[in-house]
Design a protein around this motif. Structure first.
Motif: not given
Length: 383
Positions: A41, A44-45, A48, A97, A101
């Motif tokens: 997580q 993914a953040l 982004l 998105r 995430a």
């Protein structure tokens, strides 16, 4: 509807550009600080954030349930920098998105967990909401018309800590921040169509939703509406946007209070039980488009309403279109496509604005950042 100007692109607006290169990274930093996210997580953040600042827009993974829908919605936009596409679309997709995430839609322990819940709960438990609820006893002593206007302005200004329910006759903060004020027309419309249905499309949770609920109670108890339909987001969106869970939290805050606030909560709970207060959470409220593209089902809901009240900055952008309008273009012309009567209660927090008088605009142009600072507001009505 009058001829539309170009959409707002983030690279053409210092305010919108800062949303991607400053505000979104700061938001994700706060989320990482308050949640025990797993390595996947966090990765993914972080990716982004990098995309927002210096990368290009990537689509949702094919495994996402709505991947096909978003693939169609952004078919011509993927692969471009976030600040090079329409601001409204890009900002909406950022939040989709972000939920991807954090695992909001995926099977597992994070499914359905609102990543913004700590911020909403902190506001609801804070001094601002407590002061607003306590001030309801004073507001209740006002004459009906004064009380209604005080509650309308509280709903308008939302989470401005220096206003709240403390707008009372003869004291408190004057409504000097209003740069367009059709509130008298709104009350006339409500009084002339008593007994009908009012649709209220919510904006924020927390103190603003508390104010919205108290306004709804006023409409129901004074016969200005026989039924109110409260429209909220079906999933977390734009940090503070209200979901059904947030409405329930705010209702509990009223029910757990004393005096007039508790009575408001009890009346609203009864109104829900009788079908006089109904909840809706249409998926379109998390779509990246303005209301000209709303589905037929929503059009059929709004068309017969006494009035549809749209709350907040995002709903305003979706109502008039997130475009570089000439500020003096009449509100009624820009919104003539909307089914039925419509009112906008909006604090200015982005570039778009319509319906201003020429003299008002001349004065505002001398004020730095008046479009985006949140210090000005409008009540605009097309009846």
């Amino acid at each position: 509807m009058t001829q539309q100007p170009p959409q707002i692109i983030s690279s053409e607006s210092p305010f919108a550009g800062d949303v991607f290169v400053k505000r979104h990274p700061a938001l994700i930093e706060r989320l990482i600080a308050v949640w025990p996210f797993a390595p996947g997580q966090r990765r993914a953040l972080s990716e982004l954030v990098e995309e927002n600042v210096q990368g290009v827009i990537r689509p949702l993974p094919d495994s996402a349930a709505d991947a096909g829908l978003w693939r169609d919605w952004g078919s011509s936009l993927y692969g471009q920098p976030w600040t090079s596409v329409p601001f409204l679309w890009a900002e909406s997709f950022f939040y989709r998105r972000l939920l991807e995430a954090t695992g909001y839609f995926e099977p597992g322990p994070w499914r359905g967990v609102d990543p913004f819940a700590p911020f909403k709960q902190a506001e609801l438990a804070g001094e601002v909401v407590s002061a607003e609820i306590a001030a309801l006893d004073d507001v209740a002593a006002l004459a009906d018309e004064e009380r209604g206007q005080a509650l309308l302005l509280s709903s308008l200004w939302g989470n401005r800590a220096d206003l709240g329910f403390q707008i009372t006759a003869g004291r408190g903060i004057e409504a000097s921040g209003l740069v367009a004020d059709d509130s008298a027309r709104l009350w006339e419309l409500l009084r002339s169509e008593t007994g009908g249905t009012v649709a209220l499309v919510a904006d924020n949770a927390g103190s603003e939703m508390v104010a919205d609920l108290v306004l709804i109670d006023h409409l129901l108890t004074h016969g200005l509406a026989d039924q109110v339909v409260l429209h909220v987001k079906p999933s977390p969106y734009y940090v503070s946007d209200a979901t059904l869970g947030d409405v329930a939290d705010c209702l509990r805050a009223l029910l757990h209070s004393k005096g007039k606030a508790r009575a408001v909560g009890e009346r609203l709970r009864e109104a829900a039980a009788l079908g006089r207060l109904r909840m809706r959470a249409d998926a379109y409220f998390c779509a990246p488009f303005d209301f000209t593209a709303m589905p037929e089902g929503l059009r059929r809901e709004f068309a017969p309403a006494t009035v549809t009240i749209l709350k907040g900055d995002l709903n305003y952008r979706r109502l008039v279109g997130d475009r570089w309008w000439e500020p003096t273009v009449p509100f009624a012309e820009v919104t003539d496509y909307f089914p039925g009567r419509v009112a906008a209660l909006r604090t200015l927090k982005s570039d778009v604005i319509v319906g201003l008088e020429t003299s008002t605009l001349a004065g505002l142009n001398a004020v730095p950042h008046w479009r985006t600072s949140g210090t000005h507001a409008v009540v605009q009505v097309r009846s």
